[in-house]
Design an enzyme around this catalytic site. Sequence first.
Site, mmCIF file in Angstrom:
data_model
loop_
_atom_site.group_PDB
_atom_site.id
_atom_site.type_symbol
_atom_site.label_atom_id
_atom_site.label_comp_id
_atom_site.label_asym_id
_atom_site.label_seq_id
_atom_site.Cartn_x
_atom_site.Cartn_y
_atom_site.Cartn_z
ATOM 1 N N CYS A 203 -49.726 -33.891 -62.920
ATOM 2 C CA CYS A 203 -49.641 -35.140 -63.701
ATOM 3 C C CYS A 203 -48.393 -35.159 -64.592
ATOM 4 O O CYS A 203 -48.324 -34.436 -65.584
ATOM 5 C CB CYS A 203 -50.921 -35.253 -64.526
ATOM 6 S SG CYS A 203 -50.892 -36.517 -65.797
ATOM 7 N N CYS B 268 -49.048 -36.121 -68.198
ATOM 8 C CA CYS B 268 -49.676 -35.025 -68.952
ATOM 9 C C CYS B 268 -48.610 -34.115 -69.558
ATOM 10 O O CYS B 268 -48.749 -33.642 -70.682
ATOM 11 C CB CYS B 268 -50.598 -34.202 -68.056
ATOM 12 S SG CYS B 268 -52.005 -35.135 -67.411
#
Length: 108
Positions: free
Chosen positions: A32, A35
């Site tokens: 991600c 993230c």
Amino acid sequence: MSSTIAIKDPEFETEVLQANQPVLVYFWASWCGPCRLMSPSIDWAAQEYSDRLKVVKMEVDPNQATVKQYQVEGVPALRLFQGTQLLASSEGVIAKPKLIDFLDTHLK
């Protein structure tokens, strides 16, 4: 000085639901990109709020039971707990000022 603690499904109850202070759970994934943008703010919060907040992180892929139980549909995601009570949740990247507001609203 506190740091973010990585936990897995079996540790969730002890580390989060039985904690004696509020707990911010940061759901993330290694694949991600957003993230990676948000992780430094989470680490900052773990240090800045260490006197009144515990911060844990859970990687979503290997921890499907908790992800399903708390309806994490996208990452990054935040869940703020006080004992077994879910105080607040957020999904998607939030900037540091919004993270501060998110925490300050619930940590009186």
